[in-house]
Structure formats: structure tokens, C-alpha cells
Design a protein around this motif. Structure first.
Motif, mmCIF file in Angstrom:
data_model
loop_
_atom_site.group_PDB
_atom_site.id
_atom_site.type_symbol
_atom_site.label_atom_id
_atom_site.label_comp_id
_atom_site.label_asym_id
_atom_site.label_seq_id
_atom_site.Cartn_x
_atom_site.Cartn_y
_atom_site.Cartn_z
ATOM 1 N N ALA A 31 6.164 1.530 -15.099
ATOM 2 C CA ALA A 31 4.938 0.043 -15.868
ATOM 3 C C ALA A 31 4.961 -1.242 -15.195
ATOM 4 N N ILE A 32 6.530 -1.209 -15.661
ATOM 5 C CA ILE A 32 7.124 -2.863 -15.417
ATOM 6 C C ILE A 32 7.189 -2.589 -14.151
ATOM 7 N N GLY A 33 7.571 -1.928 -13.062
ATOM 8 C CA GLY A 33 7.744 -1.625 -11.612
ATOM 9 C C GLY A 33 6.542 -1.839 -11.047
ATOM 10 N N TYR A 34 5.288 -1.778 -11.319
ATOM 11 C CA TYR A 34 4.050 -2.013 -10.981
ATOM 12 C C TYR A 34 3.878 -3.340 -11.415
ATOM 13 N N LYS A 35 3.356 -3.310 -12.759
ATOM 14 C CA LYS A 35 3.014 -5.030 -12.654
ATOM 15 C C LYS A 35 4.250 -6.152 -12.053
ATOM 16 N N ARG A 36 5.740 -5.798 -11.482
ATOM 17 C CA ARG A 36 5.729 -6.854 -11.381
ATOM 18 C C ARG A 36 5.531 -6.915 -9.725
ATOM 19 N N LEU A 37 5.138 -5.824 -8.605
ATOM 20 C CA LEU A 37 4.600 -5.273 -7.598
ATOM 21 C C LEU A 37 3.720 -6.304 -7.484
ATOM 22 N N LYS A 38 2.977 -6.254 -8.200
ATOM 23 C CA LYS A 38 0.989 -6.765 -8.241
ATOM 24 C C LYS A 38 1.639 -8.836 -8.023
ATOM 25 N N LYS A 39 2.389 -8.641 -8.940
ATOM 26 C CA LYS A 39 2.413 -10.272 -9.353
ATOM 27 C C LYS A 39 3.146 -10.360 -8.089
ATOM 28 N N LEU B 133 0.633 -0.852 0.327
ATOM 29 C CA LEU B 133 -0.108 0.298 -0.374
ATOM 30 C C LEU B 133 0.968 1.269 0.351
ATOM 31 N N ARG B 134 2.115 0.994 0.689
ATOM 32 C CA ARG B 134 2.749 2.531 0.738
ATOM 33 C C ARG B 134 3.229 2.533 -0.728
ATOM 34 N N ILE B 135 3.851 1.332 -1.287
ATOM 35 C CA ILE B 135 4.287 1.990 -2.646
ATOM 36 C C ILE B 135 2.802 2.056 -3.556
ATOM 37 N N ARG B 136 2.238 1.952 -3.590
ATOM 38 C CA ARG B 136 0.723 2.253 -3.996
ATOM 39 C C ARG B 136 0.490 3.304 -3.986
ATOM 40 N N TYR B 137 0.851 3.522 -2.893
ATOM 41 C CA TYR B 137 -0.207 5.394 -2.835
ATOM 42 C C TYR B 137 1.094 6.416 -3.358
ATOM 43 N N PHE B 138 2.503 6.129 -3.086
ATOM 44 C CA PHE B 138 3.557 7.003 -3.255
ATOM 45 C C PHE B 138 3.838 7.021 -5.326
ATOM 46 N N LEU B 139 2.924 5.799 -6.455
ATOM 47 C CA LEU B 139 3.611 6.028 -7.315
ATOM 48 C C LEU B 139 2.575 7.061 -7.836
ATOM 49 N N PRO B 140 1.682 7.832 -7.527
ATOM 50 C CA PRO B 140 1.242 8.379 -8.353
ATOM 51 C C PRO B 140 1.302 10.210 -8.270
ATOM 52 N N ILE B 141 2.128 10.050 -6.812
ATOM 53 C CA ILE B 141 3.018 11.654 -6.769
ATOM 54 C C ILE B 141 3.576 11.490 -7.282
ATOM 55 N N TYR B 142 5.019 10.387 -7.638
ATOM 56 C CA TYR B 142 5.672 9.916 -8.985
ATOM 57 C C TYR B 142 5.414 10.892 -10.088
ATOM 58 N N HIS B 143 4.312 10.083 -10.508
ATOM 59 C CA HIS B 143 4.052 10.290 -11.766
ATOM 60 C C HIS B 143 3.343 11.832 -11.863
ATOM 61 N N MET B 144 2.781 11.883 -11.375
ATOM 62 C CA MET B 144 2.534 13.660 -11.314
ATOM 63 C C MET B 144 3.622 15.153 -11.636
ATOM 64 N N LEU B 145 5.049 13.901 -10.792
ATOM 65 C CA LEU B 145 5.769 15.444 -10.994
ATOM 66 C C LEU B 145 6.407 14.694 -12.224
ATOM 67 N N LYS C 197 14.383 -6.753 -4.531
ATOM 68 C CA LYS C 197 15.922 -6.738 -5.499
ATOM 69 C C LYS C 197 15.552 -6.002 -6.118
ATOM 70 N N PHE C 198 14.273 -6.412 -6.432
ATOM 71 C CA PHE C 198 14.500 -5.534 -8.455
ATOM 72 C C PHE C 198 14.239 -4.249 -8.239
ATOM 73 N N ALA C 199 13.177 -3.737 -7.068
ATOM 74 C CA ALA C 199 12.559 -2.331 -6.776
ATOM 75 C C ALA C 199 14.580 -1.634 -6.870
ATOM 76 N N LEU C 200 15.047 -2.244 -5.926
ATOM 77 C CA LEU C 200 16.469 -1.204 -5.082
ATOM 78 C C LEU C 200 17.100 -1.296 -7.476
ATOM 79 N N ARG C 201 16.921 -1.688 -8.139
ATOM 80 C CA ARG C 201 17.685 -1.386 -10.031
ATOM 81 C C ARG C 201 17.351 -1.002 -10.348
ATOM 82 N N LYS C 202 15.107 -0.746 -10.593
ATOM 83 C CA LYS C 202 14.691 -0.252 -11.027
ATOM 84 C C LYS C 202 14.701 0.971 -10.194
#
Length: 133
Positions: free
Chosen positions: A95-103, A45-57, A115-120
């Protein structure tokens, strides 16, 4: 150059630079959010709530960038093309990161996502810095 837009350019440039630095801060915050508290139930949930702020910027950067580019009559300059290509890559990575988060959230393998999020996240920060140079 369009001299009629000089005042708009002077007004917009500080906003564009401020959004650039805010995006750098958001990139660092993304790394913090994804690397700590994986065992917590609110991790996703923290990551999902954060992503709209990132996309807004990102959208603010696009808007101010287009206004600044209008000053140059939309001439295909290297820096403008570089920023547009990096913007497309950042959107694709998000988009790839969000898809992997859901998976990984469904399968319960959030350590793999970490691990993926660190590289991303490091890649995002590197791309933003390259776009700003």
C-alpha cells in the motif's frame, strides 16, 4: 492435530509451497519491472498491471495457509504467527509503495520511486524468505 483433515493437509501443502515460490518469483519480477525502463511512458502502467497478480498470490497463500492451519486446530504456533505478521507487513508495504508510485508519477519524479522500489523489493523478498524458513 485434526486427523480428519490429514488428506486435505496433504493435498494443500504442495499448493502452499508452490505459491510461496511463485511469490518469490513475483518479488524478483517486481524488482526487474521497477528498475528497468524508467524513462518509458508505460513504466507506471507496467507496475500497476503487475500488482494485482502479486496480491492474488498473497491471497492464495493466505487461503492455503488457513487450510493448513486448520489441521493444527488453529493453535497459535510460532511459524503461523510469524507468517501472519509478515503478511500484514507485506500488505502495508504494498500500500505504501502504491501510494508513492502515484505521488511520484504525478510529480514526474520516477527516479525517486525507483530508489524506493529497490529498497521495498529487497525488503519484500527478505520478508518472504523469512516467512518461508
Amino acid at each position: 492435530m485434526n486427523e480428519h483433515l490429514a488428506s486435505l493437509f496433504a493435498y494443500t501443502l504442495p499448493f502452499h509451497v508452490a505459491f510461496f515460490y511463485a511469490l518469490l518469483v513475483c518479488g524478483a519480477l517486481y524488482l526487474l519491472l521497477t528498475q528497468f525502463g524508467v524513462a518509458g511512458k508505460n513504466y507506471v502502467l507496467r507496475i500497476r498491471y503487475f500488482l494485482p497478480i502479486y496480491h492474488m498470490l498473497l491471497s492464495f497463500l493466505v487461503l492455503t495457509g488457513l487450510i493448513l492451519w486448520a489441521y493444527y486446530n488453529y493453535e497459535p504456533k510460532f511459524n503461523a504467527i510469524k507468517m501472519l505478521v509478515i503478511l500484514i507487513v507485506l500488505i502495508a508495504l504494498s500500500a505504501i509503495g502504491y501510494k508513492r508510485l502515484k505521488k511520484f508519477a504525478v510529480t514526474g519524479e520516477l527516479d525517486k520511486f525507483k530508489k524506493f522500489a529497490l529498497r521495498k523489493g529487497l525488503c519484500d523478498l527478505g520478508l518472504v524468505v523469512i516467512a518461508g524458513i
